[in-house]
Design an enzyme around this catalytic site. Structure first.
Site, PDB file in Angstrom:
ATOM      1  N   ALA A   1      20.377  37.198 -57.937  1.00 39.35           N
ATOM      2  CA  ALA A   1      20.827  36.225 -59.169  1.00 39.35           C
ATOM      3  C   ALA A   1      21.975  35.430 -58.834  1.00 39.35           C
ATOM      4  O   ALA A   1      22.338  34.405 -59.810  1.00 39.35           O
ATOM      5  CB  ALA A   1      21.217  37.205 -60.319  1.00 39.35           C
TER       6      ALA A   1
ATOM      7  N   HIS B   1     -10.734   6.573 -29.832  1.00 42.61           N
ATOM      8  CA  HIS B   1      -9.650   5.808 -29.974  1.00 42.61           C
ATOM      9  C   HIS B   1      -9.562   5.200 -31.323  1.00 42.61           C
ATOM     10  O   HIS B   1     -10.801   4.798 -32.020  1.00 42.61           O
ATOM     11  CB  HIS B   1      -9.686   4.403 -29.111  1.00 42.61           C
ATOM     12  CG  HIS B   1     -10.390   4.671 -27.921  1.00 42.61           C
ATOM     13  ND1 HIS B   1      -9.641   5.192 -26.943  1.00 42.61           N
ATOM     14  CD2 HIS B   1     -11.615   4.344 -27.452  1.00 42.61           C
ATOM     15  CE1 HIS B   1     -10.381   4.960 -25.753  1.00 42.61           C
ATOM     16  NE2 HIS B   1     -11.515   4.888 -26.036  1.00 42.61           N
TER      17      HIS B   1
END
Length: 456
Positions: A13, A362
């Site tokens: 918390a 490529h």
């Protein structure tokens, strides 16, 4: 209900002010997973009756980020660890025992917790440590016989108590039969004005219940995170441990200090991983795979004998055996490559199946496509799969030769052994064995004179 019933309460918390972050502290990550998620995983491995997570600051963020089957309890006011556990009381069994863990202590392990639970039995168990520097931590106070009598927080400690080196890690095992009465009797009359869970130790002693201390064998297992420096330190420890396990299992890491695993890595034999690689999610690597430097691989499967060259990114994809990927290749979700595929530099593949022996070496984009075997993509090939509204599929057959700088405008199908001329924009289907040209015929202008700049 049997006395060995186990409840687990995870305290999560706190705000984490020293993190200087809008994110709740327990959501900061170790090894790619929120700290709280790691603690829940560890807790679940103990097979408890239930896991109760106490949340407060940023509760909505926590609930959205950590979707787990646990009991979520909100602590509306942060009034100390004792108050936090008290908020969980309605969800704890009347008998058995409760193990208290912390959402910001991410590396606590199952083995240590089992040792603590075994030592505690149905009494009180206390995990302690003797760190190099105990500053700021609660001290373990023992009597002349060595029995634990209390825990004193540093802000409330006198000089003699501050000289004690043994500290409280915060991890406790408590008998449920006594827990409610002890919590209800806590006082906030202390330096911080909070209800300390640690005060339960003195109450147990007063009730004649033995406190069983167990010293953690390695300090970092019980180390908490309060700031980004501590977070980074635990991250490095966590990564070092994972690297060591991989090395022991036969993986070659060029530099274990420059390796990050943020998930799980399943591997074969003779795997080599170069420096600065990051693995996320579920990754599976076959035998004789080499991963070049600076690769990022997430939720991917890589077949045996494949090589991933440096600076390649793979995500939610499958790479077949004997592939050559990269450098600077990107395989996006649903890319599926068969065996013997070559994907070179600055090639991107998304939602596409690539057949055996196909090459795109490529500067190519292949998206929403089905590609056959032994096909070759010339440099600069683009599949235009999006019309501005919808994605469309491209189908390319076997042994196709696509010339450099072509655009394939989907939806379109190229049959087997099709050839496209360089620079073509292919917008219609091409039948098997055909040559497709789609470009303007070259014109050479005779007698043309290039204009010159005006002379000043």
């Amino acid at each position: 209900m049997p006395q060995n019933t186990l409840n687990i309460v995870i305290l999560a918390a706190g705000k984490g002010t020293r993190m200087y972050s809008k994110m709740p502290k327990v959501l900061h990550r170790i090894g790619g997973k929120p700290m709280l998620g790691r603690v829940i995983d560890t807790a679940a491995a103990l097979n408890p009756q239930n896991i109760c997570v106490v949340i407060g600051h940023g509760k909505d963020q926590v609930l959205n980020a950590v979707k787990r089957d646990v009991v979520w309890v909100e602590q509306t006011e942060q009034l100390g660890t004792g108050h936090a556990v008290k908020t969980a009381l309605p969800h704890l069994s009347a008998e058995g025992r409760t193990l208290v863990l912390y959402g910001d202590v991410p590396l606590i392990d199952v083995k240590t917790l089992k040792t603590l639970l075994e030592a505690a039995g149905n009494e009180v168990g206390l995990l302690t440590d003797v760190p190099a520097d105990p500053t700021g931590l609660g001290r373990i106070i023992r009597d002349g016989n060595g029995s634990v009598t209390a825990i004193v927080e540093e802000k409330d400690a006198d000089a003699a108590q501050k000289a004690v080196k043994e500290i409280n890690t915060g991890i406790l095992v408590l008998p449920n039969a006594k827990l409610e009465n002890w919590l209800n009797s806590l006082s906030s009359n202390n330096a911080q004005g909070e209800y300390y869970l640690t005060d339960l130790i003195a109450k147990a002693v007063a009730d004649g219940i033995k406190v069983h201390p167990v010293q953690v064998h390695t300090s970092y297992l019980a180390a908490g995170v309060n700031n980004k420096l501590q977070l980074a330190e635990l991250e490095r420890i966590f990564q070092t441990e994972q690297a060591q396990e991989l090395l022991k299992a036969g993986v070659t890491l060029s530099d274990p200090a420059r390796f990050d695993l943020r998930g799980r890595l399943k591997h074969g034999q003779d795997v080599v991983i170069d420096v600065n690689c990051i693995f996320e999610g579920e990754v599976e690597i076959g035998d004789n795979v080499e991963i070049g430097a600076n690769c990022v691989i997430k939720n991917a499967k890589i077949g045996a004998n494949s090589k991933i060259a440096p600076f390649s990114h793979l995500e939610d994809c499958e790479v077949g055996e004997n592939n050559r990927i990269g450098p600077y290749a990107r395989l996006r979700p649903q890319a599926k490559l068969a065996a013997d595929v070559h994907i070179g530099n600055f090639v991107e593949i998304k939602n596409a199946a690539i057949g055996k022996g196909t090459k795109a070496n490529h500067l190519t984009y292949i998206g929403d496509a089905e590609v056959g075997s032994k096909t070759n993509f010339g440099a600069g090939t683009i599949i235009a799969n999006y019309d501005g509204v919808h994605k469309h599929k491209t189908v390319i057959g076997n042994e196709v030769r696509i010339g450099s700088n072509c655009v394939l405008v989907a939806p379109v199908t190229l049959g087997n052994k099709v050839t496209t001329g360089a620079g073509s924009a292919i917008t219609r289907n091409v039948e098997d064995g055909k040559l497709a040209l789609a470009r303007a015929r070259q014109t050479v202008i005779e007698g043309w004179v290039r204009p010159e700049k005006d002379k000043q």
